[in-house]
Design a protein around this motif. Structure first.
Motif, PDB file in Angstrom:
ATOM      1  N   ALA A 169      54.019  69.551  57.389  1.00 29.47           N
ATOM      2  CA  ALA A 169      54.027  68.100  57.516  1.00 29.47           C
ATOM      3  C   ALA A 169      52.609  67.570  57.701  1.00 29.47           C
ATOM      4  O   ALA A 169      52.416  66.371  57.916  1.00 29.47           O
ATOM      5  CB  ALA A 169      54.890  67.694  58.715  1.00 29.47           C
ATOM      6  N   ASP A 170      51.627  68.462  57.587  1.00 28.03           N
ATOM      7  CA  ASP A 170      50.249  68.097  57.896  1.00 28.03           C
ATOM      8  C   ASP A 170      49.258  68.406  56.784  1.00 28.03           C
ATOM      9  O   ASP A 170      48.182  67.820  56.738  1.00 28.03           O
ATOM     10  CB  ASP A 170      49.788  68.821  59.166  1.00 28.03           C
ATOM     11  N   VAL A 171      49.593  69.339  55.915  1.00 26.38           N
ATOM     12  CA  VAL A 171      48.689  69.724  54.838  1.00 26.38           C
ATOM     13  C   VAL A 171      49.410  69.522  53.514  1.00 26.38           C
ATOM     14  O   VAL A 171      50.431  70.165  53.250  1.00 26.38           O
ATOM     15  CB  VAL A 171      48.251  71.202  54.988  1.00 26.38           C
ATOM     16  N   PHE A 172      48.884  68.628  52.675  1.00 24.58           N
ATOM     17  CA  PHE A 172      49.472  68.333  51.373  1.00 24.58           C
ATOM     18  C   PHE A 172      48.432  68.622  50.297  1.00 24.58           C
ATOM     19  O   PHE A 172      47.375  68.005  50.261  1.00 24.58           O
ATOM     20  CB  PHE A 172      49.933  66.880  51.292  1.00 24.58           C
ATOM     21  N   PRO A 346      49.826  63.167  55.467  1.00 20.89           N
ATOM     22  CA  PRO A 346      50.421  62.923  56.781  1.00 20.89           C
ATOM     23  C   PRO A 346      50.422  61.447  57.167  1.00 20.89           C
ATOM     24  O   PRO A 346      51.246  61.017  57.973  1.00 20.89           O
ATOM     25  CB  PRO A 346      49.523  63.730  57.732  1.00 20.89           C
ATOM     26  N   ALA A 347      49.500  60.657  56.599  1.00 20.30           N
ATOM     27  CA  ALA A 347      49.454  59.220  56.880  1.00 20.30           C
ATOM     28  C   ALA A 347      50.327  58.482  55.872  1.00 20.30           C
ATOM     29  O   ALA A 347      50.093  58.553  54.660  1.00 20.30           O
ATOM     30  CB  ALA A 347      48.012  58.710  56.801  1.00 20.30           C
ATOM     31  N   LEU A 354      55.876  60.532  51.156  1.00 18.91           N
ATOM     32  CA  LEU A 354      56.489  60.765  52.466  1.00 18.91           C
ATOM     33  C   LEU A 354      57.434  59.633  52.853  1.00 18.91           C
ATOM     34  O   LEU A 354      58.511  59.869  53.425  1.00 18.91           O
ATOM     35  CB  LEU A 354      55.400  60.926  53.523  1.00 18.91           C
ATOM     36  N   ALA A 355      57.081  58.391  52.520  1.00 14.88           N
ATOM     37  CA  ALA A 355      57.950  57.254  52.830  1.00 14.88           C
ATOM     38  C   ALA A 355      59.278  57.355  52.091  1.00 14.88           C
ATOM     39  O   ALA A 355      60.339  57.027  52.635  1.00 14.88           O
ATOM     40  CB  ALA A 355      57.243  55.948  52.481  1.00 14.88           C
ATOM     41  N   LEU A 419      56.114  68.728  43.062  1.00 11.56           N
ATOM     42  CA  LEU A 419      57.461  68.585  43.613  1.00 11.56           C
ATOM     43  C   LEU A 419      57.422  68.550  45.136  1.00 11.56           C
ATOM     44  O   LEU A 419      56.867  69.442  45.777  1.00 11.56           O
ATOM     45  CB  LEU A 419      58.344  69.762  43.193  1.00 11.56           C
ATOM     46  N   LEU A 420      58.020  67.515  45.690  1.00 11.38           N
ATOM     47  CA  LEU A 420      58.394  67.527  47.101  1.00 11.38           C
ATOM     48  C   LEU A 420      59.864  67.922  47.113  1.00 11.38           C
ATOM     49  O   LEU A 420      60.729  67.142  46.714  1.00 11.38           O
ATOM     50  CB  LEU A 420      58.160  66.158  47.741  1.00 11.38           C
ATOM     51  N   ARG A 421      60.126  69.136  47.497  1.00  9.29           N
ATOM     52  CA  ARG A 421      61.377  69.858  47.243  1.00  9.29           C
ATOM     53  C   ARG A 421      61.562  70.005  45.723  1.00  9.29           C
ATOM     54  O   ARG A 421      60.740  69.561  44.959  1.00  9.29           O
ATOM     55  CB  ARG A 421      62.587  69.176  47.887  1.00  9.29           C
ATOM     56  N   GLY A 422      62.644  70.658  45.288  1.00 14.73           N
ATOM     57  CA  GLY A 422      62.885  70.780  43.860  1.00 14.73           C
ATOM     58  C   GLY A 422      63.261  72.160  43.372  1.00 14.73           C
ATOM     59  O   GLY A 422      63.727  72.315  42.245  1.00 14.73           O
ATOM     60  N   LEU A 423      63.087  73.199  44.203  1.00 13.69           N
ATOM     61  CA  LEU A 423      63.479  74.531  43.746  1.00 13.69           C
ATOM     62  C   LEU A 423      64.982  74.648  43.541  1.00 13.69           C
ATOM     63  O   LEU A 423      65.443  75.347  42.646  1.00 13.69           O
ATOM     64  CB  LEU A 423      63.016  75.586  44.755  1.00 13.69           C
TER      65      LEU A 423
END
Length: 453
Positions: A169-172, A346-347, A354-355, A419-423
């Motif tokens: 949740a901190d490193v993208f 994270p912001a 993230l929103a 992908l944010l999730r997707g597998l």
């Protein structure tokens, strides 16, 4: 006690990985889990952990180390890599393209395969260097544990295709755009250095980013068997009069063939739908101009997307609508035909990703950089032609498209979609009708004249 079942990942889109016993069927066996976690006692460092079949425990301690990088340093390194893509691809011109940008259209179709592949060589080398630089930056400043983990990770990535979930949740990081030379002896420093498509992580591996547990999340879409519903959120002005192919019409026509469509072109319409817990769609698609965090004379301007009414929908709007809705969306897939639409940090104000996850989106697919309109439309159509086949997973589609565009169209832009999730996310298949399917191998907005979203 839940009985273990045999889950053959080759059956539902994850190539020919071996059968593995699973206690919760329907999800892929990750071969690598990679964790980045903050340390309260040392806020400018991260604990990095790793486990999985590709990096088996050998009895000599877990794969764990300390990364000594400040969040601001990581953000700056990511921005440097993305700027390389923006300058070297999105804004790339050759004399033959005159006033247009070379990668606005598909190079092989416009210039022929020989010319397109020749022009790709120096461009690809710049991107490989940028991706390798960022990958090295993450793993080469830390303790001995991190060095050991890094060596193991490199070995796993070079031994073949991996199924990877990055947890943080901190490193993208734009993982698919990172590069590791397949041959450890390869050096990228010379101007004539050789790069290989397989060195890009998004070309070889299946990768998703997870921000952590989300209450009520489901990876299967439309398990109830209802007709598929799609919400289309368009700025119709990105389609020019008489333009062929019709960028918006083509995408909308495809979505209407496969689902019941609700079209929204204003912020008011989106707000009404997103705040209503009775509105639950299986697919959300945004096709519009947008950007991640930018700056003007008054300071920072939060991430936004703009539909036909010229009223910006900001990341804070999605957060407000979440509180008004009072319950999460039912894990729809969200596809962003929007510049930097896949960006997350994270912001909340810096990206839209993230929103949207907080609102209840189950899987988000979008680019990390500005994307030309024509390319975005072509990518979206190819993506949904695959996705609307029941049981077809998102991650293999994304990898298949990255390979298609690089190999057959000589453009690296397919690697920019992350992908944010997707597998595991897919449309439910009717067990009575399903047959074993073939595996699917699978900033700032630029001026309008550039043709970007």
């Amino acid at each position: 006690m839940t009985r273990d079942i045999s889950f053959n990942t080759g059956f539902d889109g994850f190539d020919d990985y071996r059968e593995v016993p699973r206690s919760n069927g329907g999800v892929a066996n990750r071969t690598i889990h990679l964790f980045f976690e903050t340390r309260n006692s040392a806020p400018d460092t991260f604990t990095v952990r790793m486990h999985g079949d590709a990096v088996p425990y050998d009895g000599n301690g877990e794969w764990r180390g300390t990364m000594r990088r400040k969040p601001s340093e990581i953000a700056a390194a990511v921005q440097t890599a993305l700027s390389c893509w923006f300058d070297g691809v999105v804004r790339y011109r050759i004399p033959e393209t005159r006033n247009s940008y070379y990668y606005e259209s598909l190079p092989v179709e416009s210039f022929g395969a020989a010319t397109a592949q020749e022009l790709l060589r120096p461009v690809g080398l710049k991107l490989a260097k940028a991706g390798h630089k960022l990958l090295q930056f993450l793993f080469t400043e830390g303790d001995d544990g991190l060095k050991r983990l890094w060596e193991s990770l490199k070995g796993a990535l070079r031994q073949g295709e991996q199924i990877i979930t990055v947890h943080s949740a901190d490193v993208f990081i734009p993982w698919g755009m990172l590069y590791l030379p397949p041959d450890p002896a390869t050096k990228l420093n010379g101007k004539d250095a050789k790069w290989e498509p397989g060195g890009f992580l998004g070309y070889t591996h299946l990768i998703e980013h997870s921000t952590g547990h989300a209450e009520g999340y489901h990876h299967v879409i439309n398990e109830d068997g209802d007709a598929l519903r799609s919400g289309l959120h368009f700025d119709t002005r990105i389609q020019k009069p008489g333009e062929t192919p019709a960028i918006i019409d083509t995408v909308q026509g495809l979505m209407e063939r496969h689902s019941d469509v609700a079209l929204r072109t204003s912020k008011d319409e989106v707000e009404e739908a997103f705040c209503d817990p009775g509105v639950n769609e299986h697919v959300l698609l945004f096709a519009a101009h947008g950007s991640a965090l930018t700056f003007d004379a008054n300071g920072p301007v939060e991430a936004r997307v703009v539909l036909s009414d010229d009223e910006p929908i900001r990341s804070s709007d999605f957060e407000y609508w979440r509180s008004e809705r009072s319950e999460r969306m039912a894990s729809p897939l969200c596809f962003m035909m929007v510049c930097a639409g896949g960006r997350a940090t994270p912001a909340l104000h810096e990206g839209l990703g993230l929103a949207l996850l907080n609102l209840g989106v189950g899987c988000l697919v979008g680019p990390q950089i500005d994307i030309p309109r024509k390319f975005a439309s072509d990518y979206a159509c190819r993506f949904f032609e695959e996705f609307f086949r029941p049981g077809t997973r998102v991650a293999p589609i994304a990898r298949k498209l990255a390979r298609h565009y690089l190999d057959e169209q000589a453009t690296p832009l397919g690697l920019a979609f992350t992908l944010l999730r997707g597998l595991d996310n897919h449309i439910a298949a009717d067990p009575a009708e399903a047959a074993p399917a073939e595996a699917v191998a699978a900033t700032q907005a630029v001026p309008e004249k550039a043709g970007n979203l």
